[in-house]
Motif scaffolding. Sequence first.
Motif, PDB file in Angstrom:
ATOM      1  N   THR A  79      40.822  55.513  16.379  1.00 35.64           N
ATOM      2  CA  THR A  79      40.496  57.134  16.463  1.00 35.64           C
ATOM      3  C   THR A  79      40.980  57.626  17.633  1.00 35.64           C
ATOM      4  N   ILE A  80      41.075  57.061  18.851  1.00 39.37           N
ATOM      5  CA  ILE A  80      41.757  57.421  20.114  1.00 39.37           C
ATOM      6  C   ILE A  80      43.076  58.022  19.636  1.00 39.37           C
ATOM      7  N   LEU A  81      43.828  56.974  18.936  1.00 43.67           N
ATOM      8  CA  LEU A  81      45.363  57.347  18.782  1.00 43.67           C
ATOM      9  C   LEU A  81      45.351  58.500  17.922  1.00 43.67           C
ATOM     10  N   ARG A  82      44.348  58.662  16.759  1.00 40.92           N
ATOM     11  CA  ARG A  82      44.245  59.643  15.768  1.00 40.92           C
ATOM     12  C   ARG A  82      44.509  60.911  16.683  1.00 40.92           C
ATOM     13  N   HIS A  83      43.547  60.979  17.460  1.00 42.03           N
ATOM     14  CA  HIS A  83      43.478  62.439  18.073  1.00 42.03           C
ATOM     15  C   HIS A  83      44.396  62.419  19.447  1.00 42.03           C
ATOM     16  N   ASP A  84      45.420  61.605  19.236  1.00 45.00           N
ATOM     17  CA  ASP A  84      46.450  61.761  20.471  1.00 45.00           C
ATOM     18  C   ASP A  84      46.181  61.835  22.002  1.00 45.00           C
ATOM     19  N   HIS A  85      45.143  61.177  22.134  1.00 47.36           N
ATOM     20  CA  HIS A  85      44.841  60.980  23.517  1.00 47.36           C
ATOM     21  C   HIS A  85      45.617  59.990  24.267  1.00 47.36           C
ATOM     22  N   LYS A  86      45.468  60.169  25.562  1.00 50.13           N
ATOM     23  CA  LYS A  86      46.499  59.433  26.444  1.00 50.13           C
ATOM     24  C   LYS A  86      45.895  58.611  27.533  1.00 50.13           C
ATOM     25  N   PRO A  87      44.991  57.650  27.258  1.00 49.88           N
ATOM     26  CA  PRO A  87      44.273  56.875  28.126  1.00 49.88           C
ATOM     27  C   PRO A  87      45.252  55.750  28.655  1.00 49.88           C
ATOM     28  N   VAL A  88      44.932  55.051  30.057  1.00 52.33           N
ATOM     29  CA  VAL A  88      45.647  53.708  30.062  1.00 52.33           C
ATOM     30  C   VAL A  88      44.705  52.581  30.122  1.00 52.33           C
ATOM     31  N   ILE A  89      45.072  51.698  29.161  1.00 56.91           N
ATOM     32  CA  ILE A  89      43.994  50.743  28.894  1.00 56.91           C
ATOM     33  C   ILE A  89      44.666  49.447  29.502  1.00 56.91           C
ATOM     34  N   PHE A  90      43.730  48.798  30.397  1.00 55.69           N
ATOM     35  CA  PHE A  90      44.014  47.694  30.948  1.00 55.69           C
ATOM     36  C   PHE A  90      43.214  46.503  30.353  1.00 55.69           C
ATOM     37  N   LEU A  91      43.690  45.677  29.808  1.00 60.15           N
ATOM     38  CA  LEU A  91      43.218  44.360  28.942  1.00 60.15           C
ATOM     39  C   LEU A  91      43.510  43.166  29.431  1.00 60.15           C
ATOM     40  N   ILE A  92      42.443  42.513  29.833  1.00 60.08           N
ATOM     41  CA  ILE A  92      42.974  40.945  30.270  1.00 60.08           C
ATOM     42  C   ILE A  92      42.700  40.105  29.177  1.00 60.08           C
ATOM     43  N   ASN A  93      43.791  39.308  28.791  1.00 58.68           N
ATOM     44  CA  ASN A  93      43.877  38.091  27.925  1.00 58.68           C
ATOM     45  C   ASN A  93      43.673  37.028  28.556  1.00 58.68           C
ATOM     46  N   ASN A  94      42.381  36.570  28.523  1.00 59.54           N
ATOM     47  CA  ASN A  94      42.376  35.097  29.248  1.00 59.54           C
ATOM     48  C   ASN A  94      41.265  34.201  28.245  1.00 59.54           C
ATOM     49  N   GLY A  95      41.450  34.492  26.948  1.00 57.87           N
ATOM     50  CA  GLY A  95      41.190  33.515  26.157  1.00 57.87           C
ATOM     51  C   GLY A  95      39.618  33.441  25.747  1.00 57.87           C
ATOM     52  N   GLY A  96      38.595  34.497  25.934  1.00 61.53           N
ATOM     53  CA  GLY A  96      37.408  34.453  26.005  1.00 61.53           C
ATOM     54  C   GLY A  96      36.376  35.148  27.028  1.00 61.53           C
ATOM     55  N   TYR A  97      35.329  34.485  27.089  1.00 63.50           N
ATOM     56  CA  TYR A  97      34.385  35.086  27.747  1.00 63.50           C
ATOM     57  C   TYR A  97      34.368  34.439  29.273  1.00 63.50           C
ATOM     58  N   THR A  98      35.356  34.772  30.147  1.00 64.89           N
ATOM     59  CA  THR A  98      35.338  34.007  31.565  1.00 64.89           C
ATOM     60  C   THR A  98      34.146  34.318  32.135  1.00 64.89           C
ATOM     61  N   ILE A  99      33.293  35.318  32.167  1.00 60.53           N
ATOM     62  CA  ILE A  99      32.187  35.505  32.728  1.00 60.53           C
ATOM     63  C   ILE A  99      31.073  34.649  32.541  1.00 60.53           C
ATOM     64  N   GLU A 100      31.002  34.399  31.190  1.00 59.69           N
ATOM     65  CA  GLU A 100      29.988  33.423  30.602  1.00 59.69           C
ATOM     66  C   GLU A 100      30.231  31.942  31.003  1.00 59.69           C
ATOM     67  N   ARG A 101      31.565  31.841  31.201  1.00 63.07           N
ATOM     68  CA  ARG A 101      31.998  30.426  31.562  1.00 63.07           C
ATOM     69  C   ARG A 101      31.510  29.983  33.004  1.00 63.07           C
ATOM     70  N   GLY A 102      31.163  31.039  33.739  1.00 71.40           N
ATOM     71  CA  GLY A 102      30.579  30.856  35.023  1.00 71.40           C
ATOM     72  C   GLY A 102      29.241  30.821  34.955  1.00 71.40           C
ATOM     73  N   TYR A 103      28.490  31.136  33.883  1.00 78.62           N
ATOM     74  CA  TYR A 103      26.995  30.921  33.391  1.00 78.62           C
ATOM     75  C   TYR A 103      26.824  29.393  32.961  1.00 78.62           C
ATOM     76  N   LEU A 104      27.727  29.237  31.835  1.00 79.39           N
ATOM     77  CA  LEU A 104      27.603  27.598  31.112  1.00 79.39           C
ATOM     78  C   LEU A 104      28.794  27.807  30.245  1.00 79.39           C
ATOM     79  N   GLY A 105      29.256  26.537  30.080  1.00 78.62           N
ATOM     80  CA  GLY A 105      30.186  26.374  28.914  1.00 78.62           C
ATOM     81  C   GLY A 105      31.719  26.552  29.219  1.00 78.62           C
ATOM     82  N   LYS A 106      31.936  26.180  30.506  1.00 86.85           N
ATOM     83  CA  LYS A 106      33.325  26.372  31.221  1.00 86.85           C
ATOM     84  C   LYS A 106      34.345  25.899  30.159  1.00 86.85           C
TER      85      LYS A 106
END
Length: 571
Positions: A450-477
Amino acid sequence: MSSIPTLRMTIGDFLLRRLGEAGIRHLFGVPGDYNLPLLQQLYDAGPLEWIGTTGELNASYAADGYARLNGLGALLVTNGVGALSAINGIGGSYSEHVPVICICGSIPLRSIDRGLGMHHTMADGTFDHFLDAYAPVTVARTRLTPRNAATEIDRLILTAWREKLPVYMELPSDIAYLDIEVPTAPLVLSEPPSDPERLRSCITAVAGRLAAATSPAILIDADADRFGVAPELMELADKLRAPVAVVNAAKAVIDETFPHYLGIYGGEASAPGVREAIEGSDCLLSIGYRPIEVTTGDFTAVLPAGTIQARGHSVDVGNDNYQAVTLKEVLRGVIDAVPSVASRAPRDAAPAMEGKQAYGSAKLSQAAYWQAIQSYLRPGDVLYVDNGTSFVLLGLKLPADCTFIGSINWGSIGYSVGALLGALTAAPHRRHLLFLGDGSFQVTAQELSTILRHDHKPVIFLINNGGYTIERGYLGKTESYNDVANWAYAALPKVLCPDTSARSFVVKTCGDLQDALRAPNDTMIFVESIMDSGDALAPVIVSSNKGAELDYGPRGPHRRDDVQLQPAAVD
């Protein structure tokens, strides 16, 4: 007999007219057979623009993001399936004090009157289930009828705006085209006037306490933004030469270049100077303070005895409670009443993130990533954070006139993608920067289309680290339940919009990141940064470790060896 001038309009047209008069220019949502009559009225003559989303959950996130920049937002869903899909986002708006109007095209009124079974219901002959479901997450609810529509539409819109909370209204599908008598005068968004005596007494009490203090300070929660009083608070701080701190839910509500701004207060998680100024104040003025573990450093915040607690429509000063006052009027009166302070011992602001910026072929790390982002920010940016390692954004020093958008109290992952659509729609002239991880993105990724459909121009910074790193600090490293499927994230703009001009980057080194940051922002920029699953800055990991202790207690599974990320792992 009423002397108020009236005219005749259809119920649907009147609702759309009132939304427009309240400053809402766009309506988010998903079409369904029960809401199509109102949607057709919007297309025929309505003052609003329709922004169709990929699902009702994202529509509710978009309306929330829109309201944060516009003052009010609205979405349109259909009975049952649409209403319940949107309810998580509305719950977030309630938790975060964001005024959103959820309109549900519902089953025909004649079916309710006759007890006729309809689709998108529980098929049990009861028609109030969804009104009841919305009771805990809205400040007001109604089912519109030809008899109440003229008054109830105004009541709900005004209530949402005044209370800074969401509302829910059902519009039966067979009444949108019925004519009713409505006021000719436009809807005016205004606060009811304060009680004169209560206002005078409150101003006198607050101003007297502040004027007598030797170390006054101000602590701000998100309601300072919702009720639009940040300018007054900075004016008061400047007049008193008083330090100002915010809780993390109020990041950027106070201009972080303001001379008296200290930083984020969160108990033991605060920088020493911030903690000393707040906890050592002999007159602390708090604005809309709502303590939870996320905003108090896991309940280590200790406000001074006698803290003045100011809210949108009431103030506590010692044992006295002042009702029937509005926050802006109180603050304006206090500013006028307190004497100016020529000088006061300065307080040290919280330090900005330290460290040298890395370049070249060095493998990208969280530390290098956020150093580069700090240099990338500029005045006026709108920044979005989602739950995860992107919470490091809270520790960056923001330039002037920035806006920070996040689901801090509610903590719903994926919120930021829908919110980005909404806020882009409200303020397309500003630069919008979205920061999130792969796990959060996968929840609501489809709204990128939808963002592309309306020709918006954000800058998207995505971290690809294979999952829920913040949860790994809780449990299930190393457990697979914290993993997510690996997507070709940077390829998604082309997949979702084949003719897009968006620029995509896959970043693995510090040099790759610098190349991406130099790209012109005349179209969408999508930056996928590849990082290790165990890489996170120490504050994020420490927060997760403490969160596990709070959540699971002394017998919890987090007490086993080597089941959590630990700060030492990233030193």
